[in-house]
Design an enzyme around this catalytic site. Structure first.
Site, PDB file in Angstrom:
ATOM      1  N   GLY A  56       0.806  -1.217   0.000  1.00  0.00           N
ATOM      2  CA  GLY A  56       0.000   0.000   0.000  1.00  0.00           C
ATOM      3  C   GLY A  56       0.838   1.264   0.000  1.00  0.00           C
ATOM      4  CG  HIS A 102       5.451   4.713  -5.071  1.00  0.00           C
ATOM      5  ND1 HIS A 102       5.901   3.962  -6.136  1.00  0.00           N
ATOM      6  CD2 HIS A 102       5.973   4.134  -3.960  1.00  0.00           C
ATOM      7  CE1 HIS A 102       6.680   2.999  -5.685  1.00  0.00           C
ATOM      8  NE2 HIS A 102       6.723   3.071  -4.371  1.00  0.00           N
ATOM      9  CG  HIS A 135       3.205   0.548  -5.626  1.00  0.00           C
ATOM     10  ND1 HIS A 135       3.413   1.593  -4.761  1.00  0.00           N
ATOM     11  CD2 HIS A 135       3.796  -0.543  -5.069  1.00  0.00           C
ATOM     12  CE1 HIS A 135       4.098   1.152  -3.712  1.00  0.00           C
ATOM     13  NE2 HIS A 135       4.351  -0.120  -3.866  1.00  0.00           N
ATOM     14  CB  SER A 195      10.834   4.095  -1.704  1.00  0.00           C
ATOM     15  OG  SER A 195      10.617   3.491  -0.447  1.00  0.00           O
TER      16      SER A 195
END
Ligand code: PAF
Length: 280
Positions: free
Chosen positions: A27, A30, A33, A181
């Site tokens: 979760g 960003h 993903h 990250s």
């Protein structure tokens, strides 16, 4: 987009999709993903995303309690990226009472992050194996940012004949080079300004490699030298290793994974570049 909390619900929903990509996440999504989600959707026709902050991959002194979470924002982003299924299990759903199994991948888990974070990769491998069994994806997508994680999961899937294709996608970076990250939110303004030094250091090693340098220690020293200009960093390791076995190299043959971990205040950052092979 269906948001599902139980394994039973996922199994029932899964049958609607002949091919399905899976993007496992913790979760606080960003662009890194979301680029995996879009790629999975394009390649598989449908995409499932898991959102689960996996307690077993955090050490006792690590940031499990303060790991950033924002489910409402994550769901809105996934809706926009074309998510089909989102699996948001509780810890009890994944690790019910009596849970007693663990996947240990040997060798590639020993150095680098494995040495710095004992037990981390057993936690990652176990939860990813469970997610593969629950979702039964055609392909599963991971970021090259967590290079060792990608090697460990690829090894596990191959060794255990898991019927899933593991796809590793390029690291997504900010304009100044900082690898995206979820943990970047921990950085204060001065730390955030210093953070791109890491990619500059890795890029220096890559430039030396591309200029013909093959001595691994010279490449490691070049990375350390660039980071040393920024006194806020405390370097954990700088590695020039085989991209497949993660063993440290003396001389670089065709390719190497140049990776590092460094502390910036309370935040531990990792990054890497592959030299001699496509993917950054
Ligand atoms: O990379 C991550 O976010 C996690 O390690 C993963 C793969 C979702 C397993 O918890």
């Amino acid at each position: 987009m269906q948001v599902l909390e139980t394994i039973t619900q996922v199994r029932a929903a899964r049958s609607a999709f002949p091919t399905l990509g899976l993007v496992p996440t913790m979760g606080f999504l960003h662009e890194g993903h979301l680029s995996l989600v879009r790629r999975a959707k394009a390649e598989c026709g449908a995409v499932a995303v898991s959102i689960f902050v996996n307690p077993t991959q955090f050490g006792p002194t690590e940031d499990l309690a303060r790991y950033p979470r924002d489910l409402a924002r994550d769901l809105a982003l996934l809706e926009g990226a074309g998510g089909d299924l989102v699996f948001t299990p509780s810890a009890a759903e994944i690790y019910p009472k009596g849970f007693a199994s663990r996947i240990e991948v040997e060798g590639v888990t020993a150095p680098l992050e494995g040495a710095a974070r004992p037990g981390h990769f057993a936690g990652v491998a176990t939860v990813v194996a469970k997610l593969f069994n629950i979702v039964q994806p055609t392909r599963a997508y991971f970021g090259q940012k967590d290079a060792q994680q990608a090697v460990v999961i690829s090894r596990m899937a191959a060794d255990l004949d898991m019927p899933v294709q593991v796809v590793v996608a390029d690291t997504v970076r900010e304009a100044d080079g900082l690898a995206l990250s979820s943990r970047n939110v921990y950085l204060g303004p001065a730390e955030r300004a210093a953070a791109p030094t890491l990619f500059r250091a890795l890029s220096r090693a890559r430039a030396l490699f591309e200029g013909g340098e093959r001595d691994a220690e010279t490449l490691r020293a070049s990375v350390r030298e660039v980071i040393a200009h920024e006194p806020r960093f405390e370097v954990d390791y700088v590695s020039v290793a085989s991209p497949d076995t993660l063993e440290e190299l003396g001389r670089v043959g065709e390719a190497a994974l140049v990776s590092l971990a460094a502390r910036l205040g309370r935040t531990r950052l990792i990054d890497n570049v592959l030299v001699g092979r496509p993917r950054a």
